[in-house]
Design a protein around this motif. Structure first.
Motif, PDB file in Angstrom:
ATOM      1  N   GLY A  38      -5.263   1.924  -8.872  1.00  0.00           N
ATOM      2  CA  GLY A  38      -5.538   2.871  -7.869  1.00  0.00           C
ATOM      3  C   GLY A  38      -5.352   2.223  -6.664  1.00  0.00           C
ATOM      4  N   VAL A  39      -4.839   2.973  -5.655  1.00  0.00           N
ATOM      5  CA  VAL A  39      -4.535   2.225  -4.159  1.00  0.00           C
ATOM      6  C   VAL A  39      -5.535   3.202  -3.418  1.00  0.00           C
ATOM      7  CG1 VAL A  39      -2.931   2.418  -2.334  1.00  0.00           C
ATOM      8  CG2 VAL A  39      -2.117   2.177  -4.668  1.00  0.00           C
ATOM      9  N   LEU A 308       0.716   1.364  -0.007  1.00  0.00           N
ATOM     10  CA  LEU A 308      -0.452   0.961   1.052  1.00  0.00           C
ATOM     11  C   LEU A 308       0.082   1.744   2.370  1.00  0.00           C
ATOM     12  CD1 LEU A 308      -1.521  -2.589   0.082  1.00  0.00           C
ATOM     13  CD2 LEU A 308      -2.934  -0.808  -0.024  1.00  0.00           C
ATOM     14  N   THR A 309       1.351   1.470   2.704  1.00  0.00           N
ATOM     15  CA  THR A 309       1.802   1.985   3.807  1.00  0.00           C
ATOM     16  C   THR A 309       1.512   3.588   3.962  1.00  0.00           C
ATOM     17  OG1 THR A 309       3.298   0.255   4.403  1.00  0.00           O
ATOM     18  CG2 THR A 309       3.659   2.182   5.470  1.00  0.00           C
ATOM     19  N   ASP A 310       1.981   4.097   2.835  1.00  0.00           N
ATOM     20  CA  ASP A 310       1.929   5.531   2.772  1.00  0.00           C
ATOM     21  C   ASP A 310       0.571   6.176   2.679  1.00  0.00           C
ATOM     22  OD1 ASP A 310       4.769   5.664   2.631  1.00  0.00           O
ATOM     23  OD2 ASP A 310       4.770   5.969   0.436  1.00  0.00           O
ATOM     24  N   MET A 311      -0.150   5.441   1.899  1.00  0.00           N
ATOM     25  CA  MET A 311      -1.781   5.678   1.986  1.00  0.00           C
ATOM     26  C   MET A 311      -2.487   5.887   3.364  1.00  0.00           C
ATOM     27  SD  MET A 311      -5.037   4.558   1.715  1.00  0.00           S
ATOM     28  CE  MET A 311      -4.456   2.883   1.469  1.00  0.00           C
ATOM     29  N   VAL A 321      -1.178   5.721  -7.414  1.00  0.00           N
ATOM     30  CA  VAL A 321      -1.330   4.540  -8.255  1.00  0.00           C
ATOM     31  C   VAL A 321       0.026   3.706  -8.253  1.00  0.00           C
ATOM     32  CG1 VAL A 321      -3.210   5.674  -9.720  1.00  0.00           C
ATOM     33  CG2 VAL A 321      -0.819   5.683 -10.290  1.00  0.00           C
ATOM     34  N   ILE A 322      -0.364   2.315  -8.583  1.00  0.00           N
ATOM     35  CA  ILE A 322       0.714   1.501  -8.840  1.00  0.00           C
ATOM     36  C   ILE A 322       0.480   1.181 -10.421  1.00  0.00           C
ATOM     37  CG2 ILE A 322       1.493  -1.122  -8.566  1.00  0.00           C
ATOM     38  CD1 ILE A 322       0.020  -0.734  -5.817  1.00  0.00           C
ATOM     39  N   VAL A 323       1.772   1.223 -11.182  1.00  0.00           N
ATOM     40  CA  VAL A 323       2.028   0.954 -12.529  1.00  0.00           C
ATOM     41  C   VAL A 323       3.024  -0.055 -12.712  1.00  0.00           C
ATOM     42  CG1 VAL A 323       2.995   2.103 -14.671  1.00  0.00           C
ATOM     43  CG2 VAL A 323       1.875   3.590 -12.534  1.00  0.00           C
TER      44      VAL A 323
END
Length: 324
Positions: A38-39, A308-311, A321-323
């Motif tokens: 999760g981010v 991270l930038t988008d969030m 999430v990162i997969v």
């Protein structure tokens, strides 16, 4: 194994994708193959040295994951190799493998998706603790959610509906507010198009909210608090706007209202039995379809900086999430 590394303090563009040795579990720990991570906003803060936890460089960010147990350390009795779990790891999640404490791992039901398993612990855990425990939200009360289309905000709409509250969602666009309605909001406020206090008065028929859930801070905090109902509870979740507001203390006096801090991380450490009980309740509700964490986008490991930038730009809906 591959991992995202913070080797110097700064923005997401300074993160590096590196090969590092596989981690080795110690006593009471397990090694996990990461299926999804999760981010969260603290991930963005921690790499800039702006979070209350300040690890030594270099380190791998990423606080929550879902994965499969690859190896167990000495003293592990509850988990087995091959078991799927959700885990809160604090650091290390943006990698192909990570170490987690057995006590911080929760078995995932077979039909709960890996991405959902990596996306509920922090946002839904924080929100359940905030609404059910700290605010003692009661059926029929009015709940105002600021920043309602973000990760914790959407969780607050979902859990507020689940607990029987009348949910008022405040966000920055009609599109975001339409999503909030899908997640339980019965009234909405677009605070780019309407004065916030006027919107609260309209949406609450002049009565004001009994509970305010604020993960944003900034300039909306004081007008929201000025609209709170008698004996209202104002939940301080975080400061996504970047500015920590300063409220005049005559405001809680005049409304007989409470400012309530919500520090889920310390709650988890100080009250582990209650935390485990809350998490079990959340997993049961998710497995039963009563709560539905939204994962709006999946990023590859090498796209961690973009995630991270988008969030941080608050352009995402729900969780990402990162997969690996």
């Amino acid at each position: 194994m591959r991992a995202i590394r913070c080797v110097e303090w700064g923005g997401p563009e300074r993160l590096r994708l590196e090969d590092i040795p596989e981690p080795v579990p110690g006593p009471g720990e397990v090694r996990l193959r990461v299926h999804a991570a999760g981010v969260n906003f603290p991930d963005y803060l921690i790499i800039q040295r702006k979070y209350q936890v300040r690890p030594e460089l270099p380190f791998t960010p990423g606080a929550e994951v879902s994965g499969t147990v690859l190896e167990t350390g000495p003293g592990v009795t509850r988990l087995r190799r091959g078991e799927r779990v959700a885990a809160f790891v604090s650091l290390g999640g943006f990698a192909e493998e990570v170490i987690a404490r057995e006590a911080a791992c929760f078995p995932l039901p077979d039909h709960v998706d890996d991405a959902v398993g990596a996306a509920f612990l922090l946002t839904y855990g924080t929100t359940w603790h905030a609404l059910a425990d700290r605010a003692a939200l009661r059926r029929g009360e009015r709940l105002l959610v600021l920043g309602a289309a973000g990760g914790v905000g959407l969780a607050a709409c979902d859990i507020g509906r689940h607990l029987g509250a009348e949910v008022i969602a405040a966000a920055s666009s009609a599109e975001k507010l339409a999503l909030c309605r899908e997640y339980g909001a019965s009234e909405t406020i677009d605070y780019t198009a309407e004065d916030l206090r006027a919107g609260i008065a309209r949406a609450s028929a002049g009565a004001g909210p009994d509970v305010i859930y604020d993960p944003v801070g900034g300039d909306f905090a004081e007008p929201a608090f000025r609209a709170i109902a008698w004996r209202g509870r104002y939940l301080v979740i975080g400061f996504a706007a970047g500015k920590i507001p300063a409220l005049p203390l005559n405001l809680p006096l005049l409304k007989g209202a409470s400012l309530v801090g919500v520090f889920w991380g310390d709650h988890m450490r100080r009250e582990p039995a209650l935390y485990a009980e809350e998490t079990a309740s959340l997993l049961a509700a998710i497995a039963a379809g009563q709560l539905k964490p939204l994962v709006s986008h999946r990023y590859r490991l090498e796209e961690a900086a973009t995630a991270l930038t988008d969030m941080a730009a608050r352009t995402v809906r729900g969780k990402i999430v990162i997969v690996p």
